[in-house]
Design a protein around this motif. Structure first.
Motif, PDB file in Angstrom:
ATOM      1  N   THR A   5       0.882  -1.309  -0.248  1.00  0.00           N
ATOM      2  CA  THR A   5      -0.055  -0.002  -0.370  1.00  0.00           C
ATOM      3  C   THR A   5       0.719   1.326   0.093  1.00  0.00           C
ATOM      4  N   LEU A  28      -0.673  -4.924  -5.734  1.00  0.00           N
ATOM      5  CA  LEU A  28      -1.456  -3.767  -5.504  1.00  0.00           C
ATOM      6  C   LEU A  28      -3.032  -4.250  -5.909  1.00  0.00           C
ATOM      7  N   TYR A  64     -10.841   1.221   1.276  1.00  0.00           N
ATOM      8  CA  TYR A  64      -9.482   1.713   1.167  1.00  0.00           C
ATOM      9  C   TYR A  64      -8.763   1.305   2.489  1.00  0.00           C
ATOM     10  N   GLY A  69      -7.093  -2.094   1.914  1.00  0.00           N
ATOM     11  CA  GLY A  69      -5.832  -2.045   1.221  1.00  0.00           C
ATOM     12  C   GLY A  69      -6.291  -1.545  -0.308  1.00  0.00           C
ATOM     13  N   ARG A 100      -6.238   0.483  -3.497  1.00  0.00           N
ATOM     14  CA  ARG A 100      -5.661   1.664  -3.877  1.00  0.00           C
ATOM     15  C   ARG A 100      -5.967   2.250  -5.198  1.00  0.00           C
ATOM     16  N   LEU A 158       0.931   6.514  -3.422  1.00  0.00           N
ATOM     17  CA  LEU A 158       1.249   5.474  -2.233  1.00  0.00           C
ATOM     18  C   LEU A 158       1.988   5.930  -1.117  1.00  0.00           C
TER      19      LEU A 158
END
Length: 325
Positions: A85, A102, A122, A125, A127, A324
């Protein structure tokens, strides 16, 4: 080479498959697994949580179950790949000869138009989120419903973000969740440009000029996404690479789309978004092991080694470095 791929549907395939030794990320008969990614020299793979909202009772619950599947696969293969993340985790994994993963979401239906559910995903995790798939949802409208029998857009009926969708994308901007406009209508992309400030992506979209399919992007939107600092991931689906009447190499078609993106949006706008395990398998692009051949083909089509490195990883990593954190 260090491949960074912005989109695949491998977790969906694993989740929907019978539990056996051949249906895990460690090894499977799909387009991506650990050995294929290692042979293809992957650095980072985006794994999408994809829900066909018309095939499930609750997109929200199904998405959470699929996220559990993602983390179970990550735990089972933590020596080879780990979820990230933060940008620094990509570097750490690379130094330790591990790949990075990701978590993303394709289709915004699971958040049910709720900012609170957006924030929940979110926290789990996620993104990056593709706002729509092929159906309208609480966020906005896709391109698919605006195509006629000849795959041409019917522009006069285009609609973009809903009022709730505007609120959602603005909160994504604040959170640092990357907005993905692949599958979105042209009007939706223009609305994202109007109501947000940060760069965004079309994680798995090609150019409408090279292949006149409604899923591909027109030149004006390519230019606007590029000017915002966004990245467009080249999709490996045969349907989006060339017209069905064409019989040429799909690898050559990838090079043509890359060249057109370069001419319209500049080298910084180009990335990879294979859509592996979400597209029909084609002999030219069977699985993740094909990436070295694509690298070589781009070099032979007059991209410099530095430019191909930008396409394969640097452009997306530059964007991730800003998000990130």
């Amino acid at each position: 080479m260090n491949v960074v791929d912005m989109h695949c549907d491998t977790i969906m395939k694993i989740y929907q498959s019978p539990v056996n030794d051949q249906s895990h990320l460690k090894k499977n008969s799909f387009q991506l697994d650990i050995p294929k990614m290692q042979e293809g020299d992957y650095l980072l793979q985006n794994f999408a949580i994809f829900i066909d909202k018309k095939s499930v009772d609750s997109s929200y619950e199904e998405a959470k179950n699929m996220i559990d599947c993602f983390y179970a696969e990550m735990k089972a293969n933590e020596d080879q790949i780990r979820p990230i993340t933060h940008y620094e985790q990509i570097l750490e994994n690379g130094l330790n000869e591990r790949m990075s993963a990701l978590l993303t979401m394709e289709e915004g239906a699971p958040i049910e138009g709720s900012v609170e559910k957006l924030e929940e995903f979110y926290d789990l995790g996620v993104r990056m989120m593709t706002l729509t798939w092929n159906y309208p949802n609480e966020i906005g409208y896709p391109n698919a419903i605006f195509a006629d029998d000849n795959n041409q857009l019917t522009d006069q009926t285009q609609r973009g973000l809903t009022n709730k969708g505007i609120e959602i994308v603005q909160r994504m901007d604040e959170l640092g969740m990357i907005i993905d406009v692949s599958h979105g209508s042209d009007a939706l992309v223009n609305d994202v440009l109007q109501y947000t400030k940060r760069p965004f992506v079309a994680s798995h979209s090609n150019t409408r000029k090279i292949c006149p399919h409604f899923r591909n992007l027109p030149d004006d939107l390519i230019k606007k996404i590029a000017e915002r600092g966004g990245v467009i991931g080249i999709n490996f689906s045969a349907s989006f690479l060339q017209d069905a009447k064409e019989k040429g190499s799909l690898i050559n078609a990838i090079c043509r789309h890359a060249r057109h993106l370069y001419n319209v949006g500049g080298i910084e706008s180009i990335g990879l978004g294979t859509d592996f395990d979400g597209i029909p398998v084609h002999g030219d692009l069977p699985d993740g092991t094909i990436l070295p051949k694509i690298y070589d083909a781009l070099r032979k089509s007059d991209f410099s080694s530095e430019q191909v490195d930008q396409i394969f990883n640097k452009n997306v990593l530059h964007l991730y470095q800003d998000f990130l954190i």
